[in-house]
Scaffold this motif. Structure first.
Motif, PDB file in Angstrom:
ATOM      1  N   UNK A  85      50.196  19.781  45.960  1.00 23.30           N
ATOM      2  CA  UNK A  85      49.344  19.281  47.436  1.00 23.30           C
ATOM      3  C   UNK A  85      48.291  18.398  46.982  1.00 23.30           C
ATOM      4  N   UNK A  86      47.402  18.422  46.015  1.00 24.30           N
ATOM      5  CA  UNK A  86      46.281  17.489  45.656  1.00 24.30           C
ATOM      6  C   UNK A  86      47.107  16.083  45.259  1.00 24.30           C
ATOM      7  N   UNK A  87      47.981  16.446  44.352  1.00 24.16           N
ATOM      8  CA  UNK A  87      48.706  14.928  43.908  1.00 24.16           C
ATOM      9  C   UNK A  87      49.468  14.355  44.953  1.00 24.16           C
ATOM     10  N   UNK A  88      50.123  15.108  45.685  1.00 20.37           N
ATOM     11  CA  UNK A  88      50.753  14.503  46.874  1.00 20.37           C
ATOM     12  C   UNK A  88      49.710  13.685  47.952  1.00 20.37           C
ATOM     13  N   UNK A  89      48.630  14.412  48.155  1.00 17.09           N
ATOM     14  CA  UNK A  89      47.568  13.508  48.920  1.00 17.09           C
ATOM     15  C   UNK A  89      46.996  12.225  48.140  1.00 17.09           C
ATOM     16  N   UNK A  90      47.034  12.205  46.725  1.00 19.68           N
ATOM     17  CA  UNK A  90      46.415  11.406  46.015  1.00 19.68           C
ATOM     18  C   UNK A  90      47.497  10.131  45.976  1.00 19.68           C
ATOM     19  N   UNK A  95      51.200  10.580  54.523  1.00 15.34           N
ATOM     20  CA  UNK A  95      50.916   9.394  55.347  1.00 15.34           C
ATOM     21  C   UNK A  95      52.229   9.112  55.907  1.00 15.34           C
ATOM     22  N   UNK A  96      52.304   8.812  57.565  1.00 18.96           N
ATOM     23  CA  UNK A  96      53.591   8.329  58.151  1.00 18.96           C
ATOM     24  C   UNK A  96      54.778   9.435  57.832  1.00 18.96           C
ATOM     25  N   UNK A  97      54.219  10.581  57.909  1.00 16.06           N
ATOM     26  CA  UNK A  97      55.291  11.864  57.714  1.00 16.06           C
ATOM     27  C   UNK A  97      55.500  12.515  59.110  1.00 16.06           C
TER      28      UNK A  97
END
Length: 287
Positions: A85-90, A95-97
């Motif tokens: 989750x953190x890596x995906x946010x980074x 965004x734009x999902x």
């Protein structure tokens, strides 16, 4: 000063003020209590409450507590989820999902809808809601009758003879007369939608005009011609609040949830400046 005080008193008495206050309290609580300050990016803390939730979900599915090995696997899977989750946010993958955006909107609306669940109607509010939405709760008229099917186009004289015979001998079994069909001879008290569903649109209205207790007709249906004896009828009626209180309260809360949601959105909307460029495609289509 006195005018301002009176204006403030009127504002406080407004139901919408109460709704917004409850909604604001929920958001404030979530912001200050439910959501702790985020941990540093390289530090993940799994607290006892999170572990308890994992165990509870496991027991709900498997009907037993997890073993020590299963418990460690549940915790490790939660750690894996948090890292991804953190890596995906980074990486900006949120965004734009469209799916994520809609899910976040649903969560925001859920928070405002929760405020409505905390509300209780003031004196007279449910009565007023019932009166304003009477058609939703109004009981339909009902009709109970017997019918004899005489065919698609029976001779008018035979219809009259059948009615005379039935009236002269009220004990005649209607199941022994007329033409055979799959339509029931006797109908218990039923609303228009049920009767018209069986005989065709308008049959209920035509049968309801007949004098009760006596064979009469002809009454046309989508199948042909019938003679009918009305046994009982109930008029349409508005039930008192006591009979439909649960349904009215549920619908009132749904309406209030929508009202609170729109009011909250209106407050948020005022904080933004929205710019919409001219749609050249639409202009071209409209020429």
């Amino acid at each position: 000063m006195g005018v301002k005080i009176r204006q403030l008193e009127r504002l406080i008495k407004e139901p919408l003020f109460h709704f917004l206050a409850i909604g604001g309290l929920i958001f404030a609580t979530l912001a200050t209590i439910s959501e702790p300050a985020p941990d540093p990016a390289d530090r993940i803390v799994i607290g006892p409450e999170q572990i308890e939730q994992l165990v509870t979900r496991f027991e709900a599915v498997w009907r037993r507590p997890p073993t020590n090995e299963e418990r460690r696997a549940l915790i490790e899977d939660l750690v894996r989820e948090e890292i991804y989750y953190r890596e995906a946010l980074a990486l900006g993958l949120d965004r734009d999902d469209t799916v994520i955006r809609r899910r976040m909107r649903q969560k925001m609306e859920f928070l405002t809808d929760t405020a409505a669940d905390l509300l209780e109607p003031a004196a007279g509010e449910l009565e007023a809601y019932l009166e304003a939405n009477g058609q939703t709760y109004r009981n339909e008229p009902q009709l109970s009758f017997e019918q004899i099917y005489l065919g698609k186009e029976p001779d008018p004289d035979s219809v009259g003879r059948s009615i005379s015979a039935l009236r002269s001998d009220p004990e005649t079994d209607p199941t022994k007369l007329g033409q055979s069909s799959l339509i029931p001879v006797r109908f218990a008290l039923s609303p228009p939608r049920v009767i018209d569903g069986a005989f065709g649109q308008g049959f209920f209205e035509r049968a309801a005009e007949l004098p009760p207790g006596s064979w009469a007709g002809p009454v046309k249906s989508s199948y042909g011609v019938h003679i009918v004896r009305v046994r009982d009828s109930l008029p349409a009626r508005m039930p008192p609040l006591e009979e439909v209180r649960a349904a009215v309260l549920r619908d009132w809360k749904v309406a209030k949830a929508k009202e609170i949601r729109e009011a909250h959105y209106g407050q948020l909307r005022e904080r933004y400046v929205v710019e919409i460029p001219d749609d050249d495609t639409q202009k071209t289509q409209n020429k």
